[in-house]
Design a protein around this motif. Structure first.
Motif, mmCIF file in Angstrom:
data_model
loop_
_atom_site.group_PDB
_atom_site.id
_atom_site.type_symbol
_atom_site.label_atom_id
_atom_site.label_comp_id
_atom_site.label_asym_id
_atom_site.label_seq_id
_atom_site.Cartn_x
_atom_site.Cartn_y
_atom_site.Cartn_z
ATOM 1 N N CYS A 170 0.955 -1.160 0.086
ATOM 2 C CA CYS A 170 -0.054 0.097 0.083
ATOM 3 C C CYS A 170 0.858 1.225 0.047
ATOM 4 O O CYS A 170 2.223 1.139 -0.032
ATOM 5 N N ASP A 171 0.284 2.245 -0.118
ATOM 6 C CA ASP A 171 1.041 3.579 -0.197
ATOM 7 C C ASP A 171 0.547 4.754 0.912
ATOM 8 O O ASP A 171 -0.338 5.454 0.725
ATOM 9 N N PRO A 172 0.733 4.448 2.353
ATOM 10 C CA PRO A 172 0.517 5.261 3.389
ATOM 11 C C PRO A 172 1.238 6.486 3.426
ATOM 12 O O PRO A 172 2.590 6.495 3.782
ATOM 13 N N LEU A 173 0.743 7.657 2.942
ATOM 14 C CA LEU A 173 1.488 8.712 2.699
ATOM 15 C C LEU A 173 2.154 9.300 3.792
ATOM 16 O O LEU A 173 3.307 9.686 3.945
ATOM 17 N N LYS A 174 1.512 9.203 4.933
ATOM 18 C CA LYS A 174 2.010 9.843 6.305
ATOM 19 C C LYS A 174 3.081 9.069 6.689
ATOM 20 O O LYS A 174 4.058 9.536 7.433
ATOM 21 N N VAL A 175 2.851 7.732 6.558
ATOM 22 C CA VAL A 175 3.934 6.897 7.235
ATOM 23 C C VAL A 175 5.159 7.013 6.493
ATOM 24 O O VAL A 175 6.323 7.174 7.067
ATOM 25 N N THR A 176 5.120 7.041 5.183
ATOM 26 C CA THR A 176 6.079 7.274 4.407
ATOM 27 C C THR A 176 6.856 8.544 4.329
ATOM 28 O O THR A 176 8.074 8.508 4.717
ATOM 29 N N LYS A 177 6.128 9.668 4.714
ATOM 30 C CA LYS A 177 6.669 10.809 5.103
ATOM 31 C C LYS A 177 7.461 10.961 6.409
ATOM 32 O O LYS A 177 8.598 11.417 6.477
ATOM 33 N N LEU A 178 6.810 10.241 7.337
ATOM 34 C CA LEU A 178 7.290 10.296 8.663
ATOM 35 C C LEU A 178 8.949 9.385 8.777
ATOM 36 O O LEU A 178 9.687 10.200 9.351
ATOM 37 N N VAL A 179 8.761 8.317 7.961
ATOM 38 C CA VAL A 179 10.044 7.544 7.869
ATOM 39 C C VAL A 179 11.075 8.334 7.412
ATOM 40 O O VAL A 179 12.223 8.356 7.839
ATOM 41 N N ASN A 180 10.973 9.027 6.260
ATOM 42 C CA ASN A 180 11.817 9.682 5.557
ATOM 43 C C ASN A 180 12.347 10.995 6.528
ATOM 44 O O ASN A 180 13.466 11.440 6.441
#
Length: 752
Positions: free
Chosen positions: A294-304
């Motif tokens: 999936c593409d969880p945008l907030k999770v992706t942003k937080l990890v980066n």
């Protein structure tokens, strides 16, 4: 009322079923990656332990997915490709606990509408397989026996050919479509433990090449190694989940007492925070919720964001699976099921942020640093730095701060009072202090009282260290006293009442005349604006902040053949060529323009010479990267890289490096190969250079170009102009400096 409005509105009617089918199908399957994804998901849902994806011409001719799953029973042949027919849901309430990839009953039906679809299947209860052919509406039109082991093979020929515009766009961008499909397939390879997934492609009549392959391991780590090689594994940290910290809970506005316990459980791997082990892009980031990509945008942003706290120049590899109760997640948001709604998403982010920070902080604490003894002089300088910091922090005295910093270069003395001594010595100290302390000097006509001799003496006398320190009692007392206002020195006559005589004056006013003047002013402004638009094509100022807008203007208004039509007016300041094109005057940087021409010539025509290696070197490329290299091997040769290719070797072991480019002091290596592969993945077949080769060419081009300060003849200036019309991007030099700017328009000047 107009005739158009008087006509009766058309009757509202249902769209015919055929059109509905085509419209909806085009929204379900948008790309090659979604087509392959749907077929691979069907295979995994069918219990397959072996899934084989085979493509021809990167998917434009054929997409075929084969598995060893349960197969399709004969009773389900008719409903296999009908819209909204599925075996995975009985009623709407089953959506609450969806444990399969597919459940909407749209994939095969949509693929029928977009391609020629056929199925060969053999159910576990059948002795022989069956071949099924369907029409674009999903109806079974042909059924015949076909030998096959248990499982199913779905073949798509001429994908998107029923939608001519999309088909043409699909073929034009097939390399990018193919790369995106590989990335999506990689995500299923990472998360599908116990399933062996392979993908291969055949171009023309050539040999079929394997793109990626997993071994069917039960470990996500093994799957990552199989896809991206052992080198990637060396840079990974296993994800370690911890409870969210109090300050993070507050940051997300959560209440500790109301938080559900053990709602999320996360497993996976992320890159270490060390510089150099990350990625230059987010091309290897995979997120899963209950094993669903999936593409969880907030999770992706937080990890980066957290990773950039420790390695701000790179991006991490991420493979993170989030397990959550099925009733707390909604996967039925978009047709591709990549967007997901989560309950308690803020709690998930709080857990993730705290866990990542803990992991990276532990890593920072474990790094061993090489200890080197500090020399005595440098130790004294270090103490001086601390003293200076304390002084600047406490006193905020500019003179003391400047003098304290100058102590670094004064002496090697370790005396603690040396900073204070330096701070109060020298004429600069007194000048700065007197600047801040002196009151405003009165003008000759001012009634202010002159400064007393005692005050003058206080201003000119050097201060002791104790007096200079701003934490001292005298300084505090001085700050609390109110400064005397100059008005206090003035005569009391200033406050005497003043008698003013008032008189009434009639004002002539005409609203009609005012309206006429406003209208004339508006007409004049409009006329000026129209004239300005007629003559002015270039609006950017000669200002570094407007370089980009100036470039855009030049690109739109000037074609390359205009450079040879420009009339040379002369040379300015031995560095700039002034030219005229029609009514526009331009200024061209002679060095930057010549540098850009020389740079592009080096880029296009230079073949770097290679240095042979004593032993061929393994590159540890992924299967995808290996294929990109093989398909663009001529571009690598022009960059000075030579390879030993063994087509019969195992995937990821087919290519070995035998020669590296070298040029004087410049040396290159595997990192430059990886960068080239990354660039060619986006633009296959396009001649490109690694960034370090570009730097080398830029340096050479700079040295061989016409320098600022060189007088040029008209012929030499004309030659530089003609060269600008022969290069791809004449608007700025390799280092980003503008090559030309618009100076003025003669028509506007003549008007003014």
């Amino acid at each position: 009322m107009s005739e158009a409005c008087s006509e009766p509105a058309g009757a509202i009617k249902a769209i015919d079923k055929h059109s509905v089918h085509q419209i909806c199908s085009g929204q379900v399957v948008l790309t090659l990656s979604t087509a392959v994804k749907e077929l691979v998901e069907n295979s995994i849902d069918a219990g397959a332990t072996n899934v084989d994806v085979r493509l021809k011409e990167c998917g434009t001719e054929l997409v075929e997915v084969s598995d060893n799953g349960k197969g399709v029973e004969e009773a389900n042949f008719e409903g296999l490709t009908l819209k909204h027919h599925t075996s995975k849901l009985k009623d709407f309430s089953d959506l609450i606990r969806v444990e399969t990839f597919g459940f909407r009953g749209e994939a095969l039906s949509s693929l029928c509408a977009l391609s020629v679809l056929s199925v060969v299947t053999c159910h576990e209860s059948s002795q022989v397989g069956t071949k099924l052919v369907f029409d674009h509406k999903g109806h079974l039109v042909q059924q015949s026996p076909h030998p096959r082991q248990q499982g199913t093979t779905v073949s798509l020929q001429q994908l998107f050919y029923t939608l001519p515009v999309r088909h043409k766009e699909f073929q034009r961008n097939i390399k990018k479509e193919y790369a995106k499909m590989i990335h999506v397939l990689q995500s299923y390879c990472v998360v599908s433990t116990g399933v062996r997934i392979t993908c291969s492609n055949q171009n023309g009549q050539g040999k079929r090449s394997t793109v990626l392959s997993t071994s069917g391991s039960q470990s996500m780590r093994d799957n990552i190694g199989a896809i991206f090689g052992p080198k990637q594994l060396q840079s990974l940290l296993p994800f370690q989940q911890v409870s969210p910290a109090e300050h993070v809970i507050e940051e997300y506005g959560l209440k500790d007492a109301d938080l559900p316990q053990e709602l999320f459980y996360m497993t996976g791997f992320v890159s270490r925070g060390d510089h150099g082990v990350g990625r230059s892009a987010t091309d290897r980031q995979f997120f899963f919720i209950n094993n669903r990509p999936c593409d969880p945008l907030k999770v992706t942003k937080l990890v980066n964001e957290v990773y950039h706290m420790y390695n701000r120049h790179q991006y991490p590899f991420v493979a993170l699976n989030i397990a959550v109760a099925y009733e707390c997640v909604d996967v039925n948001v978009t047709p591709d099921k990549r967007q997901i709604f989560l309950q308690e998403e803020k709690l998930l982010l709080a857990i993730l942020k705290t866990s990542l920070i803990n992991m990276y902080e532990d890593g920072v604490n474990k790094i061993s640093l090489n200890y080197t003894p500090i020399h005595r002089t440098s130790k004294h300088r270090h103490l001086a730095c601390i003293s200076v910091y304390k002084i600047s922090k406490s006193s905020l005295n500019l003179a003391g701060l400047k003098a304290a910093f100058s102590s670094h270069h004064s002496s090697n003395s370790g005396n603690k009072s040396s900073v204070a001594k330096v701070a109060n010595s020298g004429p600069t100290q007194k000048t700065l202090q007197s600047f801040f302390k002196d009151p405003v000097k009165p003008s000759p006509s001012s009634p202010l009282k002159p400064v007393s001799d005692q005050t003058k003496q206080e201003q000119t006398e050097p201060r002791t260290p104790n007096e200079d320190r701003a934490v001292s009692p005298d300084a505090k007392r001085a700050r609390t006293e109110k400064p005397r206002c100059p008005a206090e020195h003035m005569s009391n006559t200033v406050d005497a009442p003043v008698c003013l005589q008032k008189r009434t004056v009639l004002l002539q006013f005409s609203l009609q005349e005012l309206a006429g003047k406003v209208k004339r002013l508006q007409d004049l402004q409009k006329q000026r604006a129209d004239d300005d638009l007629r003559y002015r094509r270039f609006r950017a100022k000669i200002n570094p902040g407007e370089n980009q807008s100036a470039e855009e203007e030049l690109k739109k208004e000037i074609s390359k053949d205009m450079f040879k039509e420009m009339e040379i007016i002369g040379q300015f300041n031995l560095g700039f060529i002034i030219t005229k094109l029609n009514c526009d005057i331009f200024m061209i940087d002679q060095h930057a323009s010549d540098e850009k021409y020389n740079f592009e010539m080096l880029q296009q025509h230079t073949v770097l010479q290679g240095q042979k290696l004593i032993i061929p070197q393994k590159l540890h490329l992924t299967a995808v990267s290996e294929n990109v290299l093989l398909e663009n091997i001529e571009i690598f040769r022009k960059n000075g890289f030579e390879f030993l290719v063994n087509e019969d070797a195992q995937v990821m072991e087919r290519v070995k490096l035998v020669s590296l480019p070298t040029s004087k002091n410049w040396t290159f290596g595997p990192a430059d190969i990886e960068e080239l592969i990354f660039m060619l993945s986006d633009s296959p077949g396009v001649m490109c250079r690694p960034s370090r080769v570009r730097q080398m060419f830029a340096s050479r081009a700079c040295r061989k170009s016409v320098m600022i300060g060189t007088a040029l003849s008209v012929g030499e200036m004309k030659k530089l102009l003609i060269h600008m019309g022969e290069i791809n991007h004449p608007w700025n030099c390799p280092h980003g400096r503008p090559t030309m700017r618009h100076l003025a328009n003669l028509d506007i000047i003549s008007q003014d």
